[in-house]
Design an enzyme around this catalytic site. Structure first.
Site, PDB file in Angstrom:
ATOM      1  N   THR A  18       4.513   1.978   4.123  1.00  0.00           N
ATOM      2  CA  THR A  18       4.648   3.312   3.537  1.00  0.00           C
ATOM      3  C   THR A  18       5.932   4.005   3.967  1.00  0.00           C
ATOM      4  O   THR A  18       6.441   3.732   5.064  1.00  0.00           O
ATOM      5  CB  THR A  18       3.428   4.179   3.941  1.00  0.00           C
ATOM      6  OG1 THR A  18       3.715   5.544   3.738  1.00  0.00           O
ATOM      7  CG2 THR A  18       3.076   4.032   5.419  1.00  0.00           C
ATOM      8  N   ASP A  19       6.402   4.917   3.139  1.00  0.00           N
ATOM      9  CA  ASP A  19       7.598   5.710   3.506  1.00  0.00           C
ATOM     10  C   ASP A  19       7.312   6.626   4.703  1.00  0.00           C
ATOM     11  O   ASP A  19       8.245   7.153   5.323  1.00  0.00           O
ATOM     12  CB  ASP A  19       8.114   6.534   2.315  1.00  0.00           C
ATOM     13  CG  ASP A  19       7.120   7.539   1.741  1.00  0.00           C
ATOM     14  OD1 ASP A  19       5.961   7.599   2.213  1.00  0.00           O
ATOM     15  OD2 ASP A  19       7.507   8.272   0.806  1.00  0.00           O
ATOM     16  N   GLU A  20       6.012   6.803   5.028  1.00  0.00           N
ATOM     17  CA  GLU A  20       5.672   7.725   6.118  1.00  0.00           C
ATOM     18  C   GLU A  20       6.136   7.198   7.469  1.00  0.00           C
ATOM     19  O   GLU A  20       6.221   7.958   8.433  1.00  0.00           O
ATOM     20  CB  GLU A  20       4.157   7.995   6.113  1.00  0.00           C
ATOM     21  CG  GLU A  20       3.699   8.488   4.750  1.00  0.00           C
ATOM     22  CD  GLU A  20       2.333   9.147   4.736  1.00  0.00           C
ATOM     23  OE1 GLU A  20       1.833   9.521   5.792  1.00  0.00           O
ATOM     24  OE2 GLU A  20       1.790   9.281   3.623  1.00  0.00           O
ATOM     25  N   TYR A  32      -1.904   7.584  11.515  1.00  0.00           N
ATOM     26  CA  TYR A  32      -1.852   6.675  10.352  1.00  0.00           C
ATOM     27  C   TYR A  32      -0.482   6.016  10.254  1.00  0.00           C
ATOM     28  O   TYR A  32      -0.357   4.786  10.234  1.00  0.00           O
ATOM     29  CB  TYR A  32      -2.176   7.422   9.053  1.00  0.00           C
ATOM     30  CG  TYR A  32      -1.736   6.681   7.800  1.00  0.00           C
ATOM     31  CD1 TYR A  32      -2.298   5.455   7.449  1.00  0.00           C
ATOM     32  CD2 TYR A  32      -0.727   7.195   6.982  1.00  0.00           C
ATOM     33  CE1 TYR A  32      -1.878   4.765   6.317  1.00  0.00           C
ATOM     34  CE2 TYR A  32      -0.306   6.509   5.840  1.00  0.00           C
ATOM     35  CZ  TYR A  32      -0.883   5.296   5.515  1.00  0.00           C
ATOM     36  OH  TYR A  32      -0.454   4.612   4.407  1.00  0.00           O
ATOM     37  N   LYS A  78       0.716   2.080  10.804  1.00  0.00           N
ATOM     38  CA  LYS A  78       1.414   1.329   9.747  1.00  0.00           C
ATOM     39  C   LYS A  78       2.768   0.810  10.241  1.00  0.00           C
ATOM     40  O   LYS A  78       3.188  -0.297   9.899  1.00  0.00           O
ATOM     41  CB  LYS A  78       1.622   2.197   8.497  1.00  0.00           C
ATOM     42  CG  LYS A  78       0.358   2.561   7.742  1.00  0.00           C
ATOM     43  CD  LYS A  78      -0.414   1.360   7.219  1.00  0.00           C
ATOM     44  CE  LYS A  78       0.290   0.640   6.073  1.00  0.00           C
ATOM     45  NZ  LYS A  78      -0.552  -0.448   5.522  1.00  0.00           N
TER      46      LYS A  78
HETATM   47  P1  NAD Z   1      -7.434   3.057  -0.009  1.00  0.00           P
HETATM   48  O1  NAD Z   1      -7.883   3.818   1.193  1.00  0.00           O
HETATM   49  O2  NAD Z   1      -7.715   3.583  -1.365  1.00  0.00           O
HETATM   50  O3  NAD Z   1      -8.056   1.580   0.038  1.00  0.00           O
HETATM   51  C1  NAD Z   1      -8.081   0.798   1.177  1.00  0.00           C
HETATM   52  C2  NAD Z   1      -8.963  -0.418   0.892  1.00  0.00           C
HETATM   53  O4  NAD Z   1      -8.937  -1.249   2.071  1.00  0.00           O
HETATM   54  C3  NAD Z   1     -10.424  -0.064   0.622  1.00  0.00           C
HETATM   55  O5  NAD Z   1     -10.898  -0.821  -0.470  1.00  0.00           O
HETATM   56  C4  NAD Z   1     -11.130  -0.470   1.911  1.00  0.00           C
HETATM   57  O6  NAD Z   1     -12.476  -0.844   1.711  1.00  0.00           O
HETATM   58  C5  NAD Z   1     -10.271  -1.641   2.367  1.00  0.00           C
HETATM   59  N1  NAD Z   1     -10.360  -1.871   3.819  1.00  0.00           N
HETATM   60  C6  NAD Z   1     -10.277  -0.943   4.815  1.00  0.00           C
HETATM   61  N2  NAD Z   1     -10.428  -1.544   6.007  1.00  0.00           N
HETATM   62  C7  NAD Z   1     -10.585  -2.880   5.776  1.00  0.00           C
HETATM   63  C8  NAD Z   1     -10.769  -4.006   6.602  1.00  0.00           C
HETATM   64  N3  NAD Z   1     -10.821  -3.888   7.927  1.00  0.00           N
HETATM   65  N4  NAD Z   1     -10.886  -5.223   6.024  1.00  0.00           N
HETATM   66  C9  NAD Z   1     -10.853  -5.342   4.669  1.00  0.00           C
HETATM   67  N5  NAD Z   1     -10.693  -4.302   3.834  1.00  0.00           N
HETATM   68  C10 NAD Z   1     -10.554  -3.089   4.375  1.00  0.00           C
HETATM   69  O7  NAD Z   1      -5.887   2.803   0.231  1.00  0.00           O
HETATM   70  P2  NAD Z   1      -4.647   2.810  -0.791  1.00  0.00           P
HETATM   71  O8  NAD Z   1      -4.195   4.200  -0.994  1.00  0.00           O
HETATM   72  O9  NAD Z   1      -4.964   1.948  -1.955  1.00  0.00           O
HETATM   73  O10 NAD Z   1      -3.541   2.091   0.107  1.00  0.00           O
HETATM   74  C11 NAD Z   1      -3.396   0.668   0.079  1.00  0.00           C
HETATM   75  C12 NAD Z   1      -2.237   0.272   0.960  1.00  0.00           C
HETATM   76  O11 NAD Z   1      -1.037   0.881   0.505  1.00  0.00           O
HETATM   77  C13 NAD Z   1      -2.399   0.702   2.415  1.00  0.00           C
HETATM   78  O12 NAD Z   1      -1.905  -0.328   3.234  1.00  0.00           O
HETATM   79  C14 NAD Z   1      -1.534   1.934   2.527  1.00  0.00           C
HETATM   80  O13 NAD Z   1      -1.059   2.112   3.839  1.00  0.00           O
HETATM   81  C15 NAD Z   1      -0.419   1.593   1.561  1.00  0.00           C
HETATM   82  N6  NAD Z   1       0.268   2.741   0.927  1.00  0.00           N
HETATM   83  C16 NAD Z   1      -0.461   3.699   0.300  1.00  0.00           C
HETATM   84  C17 NAD Z   1       0.209   4.742  -0.329  1.00  0.00           C
HETATM   85  C18 NAD Z   1      -0.550   5.808  -1.091  1.00  0.00           C
HETATM   86  O14 NAD Z   1       0.070   6.747  -1.586  1.00  0.00           O
HETATM   87  N7  NAD Z   1      -1.868   5.717  -1.250  1.00  0.00           N
HETATM   88  C19 NAD Z   1       1.603   4.811  -0.287  1.00  0.00           C
HETATM   89  C20 NAD Z   1       2.307   3.800   0.379  1.00  0.00           C
HETATM   90  C21 NAD Z   1       1.622   2.761   0.975  1.00  0.00           C
HETATM   91  P1  TYD Z   2      -2.085  13.192   0.774  1.00  0.00           P
HETATM   92  O1  TYD Z   2      -2.531  12.984  -0.629  1.00  0.00           O
HETATM   93  O2  TYD Z   2      -3.119  13.272   1.859  1.00  0.00           O
HETATM   94  O3  TYD Z   2      -1.004  12.070   1.085  1.00  0.00           O
HETATM   95  P2  TYD Z   2       0.002  11.930   2.366  1.00  0.00           P
HETATM   96  O4  TYD Z   2      -0.478  12.785   3.453  1.00  0.00           O
HETATM   97  O5  TYD Z   2      -0.174  10.489   2.668  1.00  0.00           O
HETATM   98  O6  TYD Z   2       1.351  12.297   1.856  1.00  0.00           O
HETATM   99  O7  TYD Z   2      -1.246  14.541   0.835  1.00  0.00           O
HETATM  100  C1  TYD Z   2      -0.147  14.758  -0.037  1.00  0.00           C
HETATM  101  C2  TYD Z   2       0.406  16.121   0.284  1.00  0.00           C
HETATM  102  O8  TYD Z   2      -0.580  17.104  -0.061  1.00  0.00           O
HETATM  103  C3  TYD Z   2       0.688  16.327   1.769  1.00  0.00           C
HETATM  104  O9  TYD Z   2       1.864  17.113   1.926  1.00  0.00           O
HETATM  105  C4  TYD Z   2      -0.513  17.087   2.268  1.00  0.00           C
HETATM  106  C5  TYD Z   2      -0.936  17.901   1.053  1.00  0.00           C
HETATM  107  N1  TYD Z   2      -2.387  18.182   0.978  1.00  0.00           N
HETATM  108  C6  TYD Z   2      -2.826  19.489   0.776  1.00  0.00           C
HETATM  109  O10 TYD Z   2      -2.022  20.432   0.678  1.00  0.00           O
HETATM  110  N2  TYD Z   2      -4.171  19.722   0.743  1.00  0.00           N
HETATM  111  C7  TYD Z   2      -5.087  18.732   0.862  1.00  0.00           C
HETATM  112  O11 TYD Z   2      -6.313  19.021   0.824  1.00  0.00           O
HETATM  113  C8  TYD Z   2      -4.627  17.393   1.039  1.00  0.00           C
HETATM  114  C9  TYD Z   2      -5.605  16.260   1.185  1.00  0.00           C
HETATM  115  C10 TYD Z   2      -3.263  17.161   1.070  1.00  0.00           C
END
Ligand code: NAD
Ligand code: TYD
Length: 334
Positions: free
Chosen positions: A124-126, A149, A153
Site C-alpha cells: 500500500t501507499d500508506e 496497519y 504492511k
Molecule cells: P479486505 O479487508 O477487504 O479483505 C481481506 C481478505 O483477507 C478477507 O477476505 C479476509 O478474510 C482475508 N484474510 C484475512 N486474514 C487472513 C488470513 N490470515 N489468511 C487468509 N485470509 C485472510 O482487504 P482489501 O481492501 O481487499 O485489501 C487487500 C490487500 O490490498 C491487502 O493486502 C491490503 O493491504 C492491500 N491494499 C488495500 C488497499 C485498499 O484501498 N483497500 C489499498 C492498497 C493496498
Molecule cells: P479509509 O477508507 O479507512 O482508508 P485509509 O485509512 O486506508 O486511507 O479512510 C479513507 C479516508 O477517510 C481517511 O482519510 C480517513 C477518512 N475516514 C473518515 O473521515 N471517516 C470514517 O468513518 C472513515 C472510516 C474514514
C-alpha cells in the site's frame, strides 16, 4: 497458469478473482481465504462449481494449509490476504502482525521450498507515511509507516524483498493507493458513507475532512497487478495509483450530490489518531511497462454508488449484529 489468490473473498482479492476468471480463460484460480469478518463468499459466488476455480478455507499463517497448495504447483501467488482497516489496527494491532507479517512469511517460505514463477506481494501507499503537498512518493523513497496497519504492511513488503535478495524467490511488490469499487466492506470511508446515506444515517467525517487520498478503481488496480505479473522485473517495487487525489470532503460532496442527500447528514467527528494527511504516488515506473489508469474517478464513483443502491442484499447482511458492535465502539464517543 495457476494463480494462488490469497484473500480472494475480500474486497480487492475478489475483484482480482473476477478479473482473472473473466479475462483469462486458460487460467486456474485457487482462492485461499480465512473468511474473517471481511471475507465474504458472496463476492465470488459465480465461480462455485467452475472447474477452473477452487476455494480453500484456511489461514495464510498456517503452513499445514499453505504448503500442500504450493506442493501441487503454483505459477503466480498474489498475496492480498491481510487485516486492512487502519482504525481496527489502532484499537488492536495483534492480528495485523500475525496475518500481515507472519502470514506473509509462511507464504514466502512455501514459495522458497516449492518454487513459483512470480510472487506478488500486495502492498500500500500508506507505507510511505504522510506526504507533504507538492511531493509524490517514488519506489525508492524511505518507508515511514505511522500506524500499526501500515507498519505491518511495510514489514511484509521488506520481508518479501528479503526473500528475493537472500534466497532468489521471484518476488515483485506493488504499492497501491486507496481502492474503490464493488464488494468494498462498509467500514472503509466510501462504502460506509454510501450505505449510511442509503439508510439516512449521518456520515462521520474525521477531523476537518481535508485529508487527501488518491483513489484507484479496482479494475485499474487489477490491470496494474497483471502488468507486473507479465512484465515486472523480479525484485522490483511498482507503485499503482489512480491519479485522483481528492480531499475526503470532496469525495463526500460527490456522494451526497449523487444520492441527493441533505447537508444535515454530514457530521465532523474526532480525528483518527496519527491520521496521515496525504498520500501521493508517482507511477512512472509502472507506466513505462505500458499501464495507465483508465477509469475516470467521477464516473467510477457514480457507478460504484449505483452498485450499492442496487445491491442492498449484499451490504444489509453485513451491517447487522457484530458489525454494529464494532460501529458503536468506533463511533459512539467521537
Ligand atoms: P479486505 O479487508 O477487504 O479483505 C481481506 C481478505 O483477507 C478477507 O477476505 C479476509 O478474510 C482475508 N484474510 C484475512 N486474514 C487472513 C488470513 N490470515 N489468511 C487468509 N485470509 C485472510 O482487504 P482489501 O481492501 O481487499 O485489501 C487487500 C490487500 O490490498 C491487502 O493486502 C491490503 O493491504 C492491500 N491494499 C488495500 C488497499 C485498499 O484501498 N483497500 C489499498 C492498497 C493496498
Ligand atoms: P479509509 O477508507 O479507512 O482508508 P485509509 O485509512 O486506508 O486511507 O479512510 C479513507 C479516508 O477517510 C481517511 O482519510 C480517513 C477518512 N475516514 C473518515 O473521515 N471517516 C470514517 O468513518 C472513515 C472510516 C474514514
Amino acid at each position: 497458469m495457476r494463480y494462488l489468490v490469497t484473500g480472494g473473498a475480500g474486497f480487492i482479492g475478489s475483484n482480482f478473482v473476477h478479473f482473472i476468471m473473466d479475462n483469462y480463460p486458460d487460467a486456474e484460480v485457487i482462492n485461499l481465504d480465512k473468511l474473517t469478518y471481511a471475507g465474504n463468499l458472496d463476492n465470488v459466488k459465480e465461480y462455485v462449481g467452475n472447474p477452473r476455480y477452487s476455494f480453500v478455507h484456511g489461514d495464510i499463517a498456517d503452513a499445514k494449509v499453505v504448503d500442500p497448495i504450493f506442493e501441487k504447483g503454483v505459477d503466480y501467488c498474489v498475496n492480498f490476504a491481510a487485516e486492512t482497516h487502519v482504525d481496527r489496527s489502532i484499537g488492536d494491532p495483534s492480528e495485523f502482525i500475525t496475518t500481515d507479517v507472519f502470514g506473509t512469511y509462511v507464504l514466502l517460505e512455501a514459495a522458497k521450498k516449492f518454487g513459483v514463477k512470480k510472487f506478488i506481494q500486495i502492498c500500500t501507499d500508506e507505507v510511505y507515511g504522510t506526504i507533504e503537498p507538492g511531493r509524490s512518493s517514488v519506489e525508492t523513497d524511505p518507508l515511514m509507516p505511522r500506524n500499526p496497519y501500515s507498519a505491518s504492511k511495510a514489514g511484509a513488503d521488506r520481508l518479501a524483498y528479503s526473500y528475493f535478495a537472500t534466497y532468489g524467490v521471484p518476488v515483485c511488490i506493488t504499492r497501491a493507493s486507496n481502492n474503490y469499487g464493488i464488494y468494498h466492506y462498509p467500514e472503509k470511508m466510501i462504502p460506509l458513507f454510501v450505505t449510511n446515506l442509503l439508510e439516512d444515517r449521518p456520515v462521520p467525517i474525521y477531523g476537518d475532512g481535508k485529508n487527501v487520498r488518491d483513489w484507484l478503481h479496482t479494475l485499474d488496480h487489477c490491470r496494474g497487478i497483471q502488468t507486473v505479473i507479465e512484465k515486472g522485473v523480479i525484485g522490483e517495487v511498482y507503485n499503482i495509483g489512480g491519479g485522483n487525489e481528492r480531499q475526503n470532503i470532496e469525495v463526500v460532496d460527490l456522494i451526497f450530490k449523487h444520492l441527493n442527500k441533505p447537508e444535515s447528514l454530514k457530521t465532523f467527528v474526532k480525528d483518527r489518531l496519527g491520521h496521515d494527511r496525504r498520500y501521493s504516488l508517482c507511477c512512472d515506473k509502472l507506466k513505462a511497462l505500458g499501464w495507465q489508469p483508465i477509469v475516470k474517478f467521477e464516473e467510477g464513483l457514480a457507478k460504484t454508488i449505483d452498485w450499492y443502491v442496487n445491491n442492498r442484499w449484499w451490504w444489509e447482511k453485513i451491517k447487522s449484529g457484530e458489525y454494529w458492535e464494532y460501529y458503536k465502539k468506533q463511533y459512539q464517543d467521537r
